[in-house]
Design a protein around this motif. Structure first.
Motif, PDB file in Angstrom:
ATOM      1  N   LEU A 145       4.723   0.072 -11.990  1.00  0.00           N
ATOM      2  CA  LEU A 145       3.366   0.506 -11.641  1.00  0.00           C
ATOM      3  C   LEU A 145       2.345  -0.002 -12.663  1.00  0.00           C
ATOM      4  O   LEU A 145       1.221  -0.368 -12.304  1.00  0.00           O
ATOM      5  N   ILE A 146       2.758  -0.062 -13.929  1.00  0.00           N
ATOM      6  CA  ILE A 146       1.862  -0.587 -14.971  1.00  0.00           C
ATOM      7  C   ILE A 146       1.694  -2.091 -14.818  1.00  0.00           C
ATOM      8  O   ILE A 146       0.584  -2.625 -14.937  1.00  0.00           O
ATOM      9  N   SER A 147       2.791  -2.792 -14.539  1.00  0.00           N
ATOM     10  CA  SER A 147       2.724  -4.254 -14.398  1.00  0.00           C
ATOM     11  C   SER A 147       1.862  -4.671 -13.210  1.00  0.00           C
ATOM     12  O   SER A 147       1.260  -5.742 -13.223  1.00  0.00           O
ATOM     13  N   LYS A 148       1.798  -3.822 -12.187  1.00  0.00           N
ATOM     14  CA  LYS A 148       0.982  -4.112 -11.001  1.00  0.00           C
ATOM     15  C   LYS A 148      -0.437  -3.552 -11.149  1.00  0.00           C
ATOM     16  O   LYS A 148      -1.221  -3.603 -10.195  1.00  0.00           O
ATOM     17  N   HIS A 149      -0.732  -3.050 -12.344  1.00  0.00           N
ATOM     18  CA  HIS A 149      -2.060  -2.510 -12.663  1.00  0.00           C
ATOM     19  C   HIS A 149      -2.440  -1.322 -11.786  1.00  0.00           C
ATOM     20  O   HIS A 149      -3.621  -1.021 -11.610  1.00  0.00           O
ATOM     21  N   ILE A 150      -1.425  -0.658 -11.263  1.00  0.00           N
ATOM     22  CA  ILE A 150      -1.669   0.592 -10.552  1.00  0.00           C
ATOM     23  C   ILE A 150      -1.913   1.707 -11.566  1.00  0.00           C
ATOM     24  O   ILE A 150      -2.731   2.606 -11.343  1.00  0.00           O
ATOM     25  N   LEU A 151      -1.186   1.616 -12.684  1.00  0.00           N
ATOM     26  CA  LEU A 151      -1.404   2.519 -13.812  1.00  0.00           C
ATOM     27  C   LEU A 151      -1.755   1.680 -15.032  1.00  0.00           C
ATOM     28  O   LEU A 151      -1.349   0.518 -15.133  1.00  0.00           O
ATOM     29  N   PHE A 189      13.708   5.814 -13.556  1.00  0.00           N
ATOM     30  CA  PHE A 189      12.378   6.442 -13.562  1.00  0.00           C
ATOM     31  C   PHE A 189      11.400   5.610 -14.388  1.00  0.00           C
ATOM     32  O   PHE A 189      10.264   5.352 -13.971  1.00  0.00           O
ATOM     33  N   GLN A 190      11.867   5.151 -15.567  1.00  0.00           N
ATOM     34  CA  GLN A 190      11.014   4.338 -16.427  1.00  0.00           C
ATOM     35  C   GLN A 190      10.735   2.968 -15.828  1.00  0.00           C
ATOM     36  O   GLN A 190       9.643   2.411 -16.012  1.00  0.00           O
ATOM     37  N   MET A 191      11.694   2.416 -15.106  1.00  0.00           N
ATOM     38  CA  MET A 191      11.486   1.117 -14.465  1.00  0.00           C
ATOM     39  C   MET A 191      10.397   1.205 -13.395  1.00  0.00           C
ATOM     40  O   MET A 191       9.567   0.297 -13.258  1.00  0.00           O
ATOM     41  N   ILE A 192      10.398   2.302 -12.661  1.00  0.00           N
ATOM     42  CA  ILE A 192       9.338   2.512 -11.672  1.00  0.00           C
ATOM     43  C   ILE A 192       7.990   2.622 -12.361  1.00  0.00           C
ATOM     44  O   ILE A 192       6.988   2.031 -11.924  1.00  0.00           O
ATOM     45  N   HIS A 220       2.279  13.460 -25.536  1.00  0.00           N
ATOM     46  CA  HIS A 220       2.266  11.998 -25.526  1.00  0.00           C
ATOM     47  C   HIS A 220       1.082  11.412 -24.766  1.00  0.00           C
ATOM     48  O   HIS A 220       0.763  10.231 -24.935  1.00  0.00           O
ATOM     49  N   GLU A 221       0.473  12.197 -23.914  1.00  0.00           N
ATOM     50  CA  GLU A 221      -0.681  11.738 -23.141  1.00  0.00           C
ATOM     51  C   GLU A 221      -1.645  12.910 -22.980  1.00  0.00           C
ATOM     52  O   GLU A 221      -1.349  13.869 -22.270  1.00  0.00           O
ATOM     53  N   LEU A 222      -2.791  12.818 -23.663  1.00  0.00           N
ATOM     54  CA  LEU A 222      -3.724  13.940 -23.715  1.00  0.00           C
ATOM     55  C   LEU A 222      -4.550  14.087 -22.443  1.00  0.00           C
ATOM     56  O   LEU A 222      -5.196  15.128 -22.253  1.00  0.00           O
ATOM     57  N   ASN A 223      -4.567  13.077 -21.606  1.00  0.00           N
ATOM     58  CA  ASN A 223      -5.307  13.161 -20.358  1.00  0.00           C
ATOM     59  C   ASN A 223      -4.381  13.634 -19.235  1.00  0.00           C
ATOM     60  O   ASN A 223      -3.240  13.184 -19.126  1.00  0.00           O
ATOM     61  N   PHE A 224      -4.876  14.540 -18.418  1.00  0.00           N
ATOM     62  CA  PHE A 224      -4.065  15.048 -17.309  1.00  0.00           C
ATOM     63  C   PHE A 224      -4.127  14.064 -16.142  1.00  0.00           C
ATOM     64  O   PHE A 224      -4.829  14.263 -15.153  1.00  0.00           O
ATOM     65  N   ASP A 225      -3.376  12.984 -16.277  1.00  0.00           N
ATOM     66  CA  ASP A 225      -3.376  11.932 -15.264  1.00  0.00           C
ATOM     67  C   ASP A 225      -1.939  11.584 -14.885  1.00  0.00           C
ATOM     68  O   ASP A 225      -1.003  12.314 -15.233  1.00  0.00           O
ATOM     69  N   ILE A 226      -1.764  10.458 -14.176  1.00  0.00           N
ATOM     70  CA  ILE A 226      -0.425  10.079 -13.729  1.00  0.00           C
ATOM     71  C   ILE A 226       0.497   9.779 -14.906  1.00  0.00           C
ATOM     72  O   ILE A 226       1.687  10.121 -14.883  1.00  0.00           O
ATOM     73  N   ASN A 227      -0.036   9.145 -15.951  1.00  0.00           N
ATOM     74  CA  ASN A 227       0.800   8.870 -17.122  1.00  0.00           C
ATOM     75  C   ASN A 227       1.292  10.165 -17.757  1.00  0.00           C
ATOM     76  O   ASN A 227       2.423  10.227 -18.251  1.00  0.00           O
ATOM     77  N   TRP A 228       0.453  11.184 -17.753  1.00  0.00           N
ATOM     78  CA  TRP A 228       0.885  12.491 -18.269  1.00  0.00           C
ATOM     79  C   TRP A 228       2.049  13.024 -17.436  1.00  0.00           C
ATOM     80  O   TRP A 228       3.035  13.533 -17.984  1.00  0.00           O
ATOM     81  N   LEU A 229       1.945  12.876 -16.111  1.00  0.00           N
ATOM     82  CA  LEU A 229       3.029  13.328 -15.245  1.00  0.00           C
ATOM     83  C   LEU A 229       4.306  12.525 -15.489  1.00  0.00           C
ATOM     84  O   LEU A 229       5.410  13.075 -15.445  1.00  0.00           O
ATOM     85  N   MET A 230       4.160  11.231 -15.771  1.00  0.00           N
ATOM     86  CA  MET A 230       5.336  10.402 -16.031  1.00  0.00           C
ATOM     87  C   MET A 230       6.016  10.814 -17.336  1.00  0.00           C
ATOM     88  O   MET A 230       7.246  10.940 -17.392  1.00  0.00           O
TER      89      MET A 230
END
Length: 225
Positions: free
Chosen positions: A107-113, A100-103, A181-191
């Motif tokens: 996504l972060i390395s590809k600047h999607i997140l 899950f963390q590798m995915i 860990h993530e105050l914004n309700f975004d994809i990182n919050w879901l991760m």
């Protein structure tokens, strides 16, 4: 009873938030010590204060968790016998969590997140007091967070042993962990919430907080290296 229940739950919310604040205060004192890393005299004194505050905070939270289980423990949480089957099960959950963390990292390395602010803060702290921040992140933070987000939280708000309560406990505990860990309700919050659900499921499955602490420890250790 109808009038008492909302008061009881409101008071439990206040107490749970209080334990969270205690944890944040302990981690905050270590962060302050890191801010004085260039001044060894001040940094050493602040580090001493941080260690004392952390010890007191952890003792308080662990004591409260133990008191809760002594007072009411319908799910029979506690120390269970460690078997090879349980170790294999824990390793399977860990492998899924790493995948899950590798995915997420992909996504972060590809600047999607974007890189989460929490991760940036952790990396910045590591540069100030590398050893002590590593110990806190890998060893102490998992104990604090599992006691607060799994142990105390579920005992306060989802302490009935039925399917609905157990599913809600896993999901809501995971979502709150994500928000911490993530105050914004975004994809990182879901991760982050997804990671929290892995940990919540582990606690509910094994009924022994040592397993999800160990899983959290392994996750933070792998992330750090």
């Amino acid at each position: 009873m109808l009038n008492y229940y909302p008061i009881k739950k409101s008071w439990q919310i206040v107490k749970w938030l209080g334990f969270l604040i205690v944890y944040l205060a302990a981690s905050g004192t270590l962060e302050v010590a890191g801010d004085y890393a260039n001044n060894q005299f001040v940094a050493h004194h602040m580090l001493g204060i941080a260690l004392i505050v952390t010890a007191i905070a952890l003792s308080l939270i662990a004591w409260r968790y133990g008191q809760q289980l002594s007072a009411a423990n319908p799910r029979h949480f506690g120390r269970t016998r460690v078997t090879s089957q349980r170790i294999v099960q824990l390793l399977v959950i860990f492998i899924l969590m790493v995948a899950f963390q590798m995915i997420w990292s992909y996504l972060i390395s590809k600047h999607i997140l974007i890189t989460p602010n929490n991760q940036k803060a952790v990396e910045a702290d590591q540069l100030k007091l590398p050893l002590w921040n590593a110990i806190f992140s890998v060893v102490l933070a998992p104990i604090f967070e599992e006691l607060i987000f799994r142990g105390i939280f579920m005992n306060y708000f989802f302490n009935r042993d039925n399917r609905l309560n157990n599913v809600l406990a896993v999901l809501i505990s995971g979502l709150l962990f994500g928000f911490a860990h993530e105050l914004n309700f975004d994809i990182n919050w879901l991760m982050y919430s997804g990671l929290g659900c892995f940990l919540s499921y582990t606690y509910m499955h094994f009924r022994d907080i040592r397993y999800n602490i160990a899983l959290h420890f392994l996750n933070n250790f792998i992330s750090m290296i």
